[in-house]
Design an enzyme around this catalytic site. Structure first.
Site, mmCIF file in Angstrom:
data_model
loop_
_atom_site.group_PDB
_atom_site.id
_atom_site.type_symbol
_atom_site.label_atom_id
_atom_site.label_comp_id
_atom_site.label_asym_id
_atom_site.label_seq_id
_atom_site.Cartn_x
_atom_site.Cartn_y
_atom_site.Cartn_z
ATOM 1 C CG MET A 178 -8.599 7.395 6.307
ATOM 2 S SD MET A 178 -9.486 5.913 5.759
ATOM 3 C CE MET A 178 -10.053 5.263 7.325
ATOM 4 C CE LYS B 190 -8.104 -0.031 -2.169
ATOM 5 N NZ LYS B 190 -7.864 -0.528 -0.827
ATOM 6 C CG ASP C 87 -2.130 -0.742 1.136
ATOM 7 O OD1 ASP C 87 -2.406 -1.209 0.025
ATOM 8 O OD2 ASP C 87 -2.840 -0.890 2.144
#
Ligand code: SAH
Length: 270
Positions: free
Chosen positions: A175, A64, A42
């Site tokens: 996030m 991502k 990742d």
């Protein structure tokens, strides 16, 4: 069907790579990489020396970026499973801890469903380590006896905002950059004072680490003028003033911010 060839089945090891610095990976994480035939990694995992750590492995970036889903979660599952079914040792290297908002749980479930042996190597989560990188302890005696880690990926509901404002202690949001305005307004609407110390720690443990300190009521404005970007960990609560105190004694923070927080610090009598 695959099970009839069980002896040929490899394995999947879900590895938490920690918050970004290579030397914050565990010994077990390094050992897993050392035996890997394939690594799916990742964006937030430490990868600078992956070729060295996993010398035999094929390396695939399945990271991502917010808003740009390069490889779907289903594809990641399918690739891991088929590599393991070919007899390979597959390392799925993730940022932080695999079970903290990393979809690690889904990856484990997919492997189990496919009959592929899967193990998990925990990692140092950014939820605790990234605040620490900015000198912020998530708990401190007589200051905060709880910390709540929440995902800001989707806007928080009114219940969640009320709960966070009500529980006290430290709020840690992952996030949370794109939903920052909603979160900050909501927490204040539900009773957190505008002067509650707050911080955003961007790109913790990298050379580009930045720490923005501002009272809750000014966090959004500070984030906008300083162009705060993901990945960042947001921390809201009196513990932030402890870091501010440290900074006020020496290092980088602007004297203005330090002064504002010094006021908050005095108010909290720390
Ligand atoms: N499993 C990970 C979290 C995945 S969610 C863990 O345990 O750390 C991704 C979020 O983690 C980012 O949006 C950001 O909020 C946070 N994050 C991870 N690494 C970070 C870093 N080095 N600096 C700042 N934030 C980070």
């Amino acid at each position: 069907m695959e099970n009839s060839e069980h002896s040929a089945t490899g394995q999947v090891i879900l590895v938490g790579g920690g918050p970004g610095a290579a030397d914050l990976m565990t010994v077990r994480a390094m050992e897993s990489l050392g035996q890997a035939d394939v690594v799916f990694y990742d964006r937030l995992a430490p990868t600078d020396r992956l070729k060295e750590w996993a010398p035999r492995a094929q390396l695939f970036d399945v990271g991502k970026r917010p808003g740009h889903h390069r490889v779907t979660q289903e594809n990641i599952h399918a690739m891991m499973i088929s590599a393991a079914q070919e007899g390979k040792t597959v390392v799925r290297l993730k940022g932080g801890d695999p079970f903290v908002f990393g979809r690690g749980c889904e990856e484990v479930a997919a492997c189990r469903e496919a009959g592929v042996p899967v193990t998990v190597v925990p990692g140092i989560t950014s939820a605790v380590a990234v605040p620490a990188a900015a000198g912020i302890p998530v708990t401190a005696r007589n200051v905060s006896k709880a910390f709540t880690v929440i995902s800001g990926h989707d806007p928080l509901s009114e219940e969640e905002l009320a709960g966070l404002a009500g529980i006290g202690g430290t709020v840690v949001i992952l996030m949370g950059v794109s939903t920052l305005g909603h979160t900050v307004a909501g927490l204040q609407r539900h009773g957190l004072p505008a002067e509650t110390p707050a911080a955003a720690v961007e790109k913790g443990f990298t050379e580009d680490q930045r720490v923005l300190l501002a009272p809750l009521g000014e966090l959004l404005g500070t984030a906008a003028t300083q162009k705060l970007r993901s990945p960042a960990v947001l921390v809201i609560g009196e513990v932030v003033a402890l870091a501010a105190a440290e900074e006020a004694h020496g290092q980088a923070a602007s004297s203005q911010t330090a002064e504002r927080l010094r006021t908050a610090l005095d108010a909290a009598a720390i």
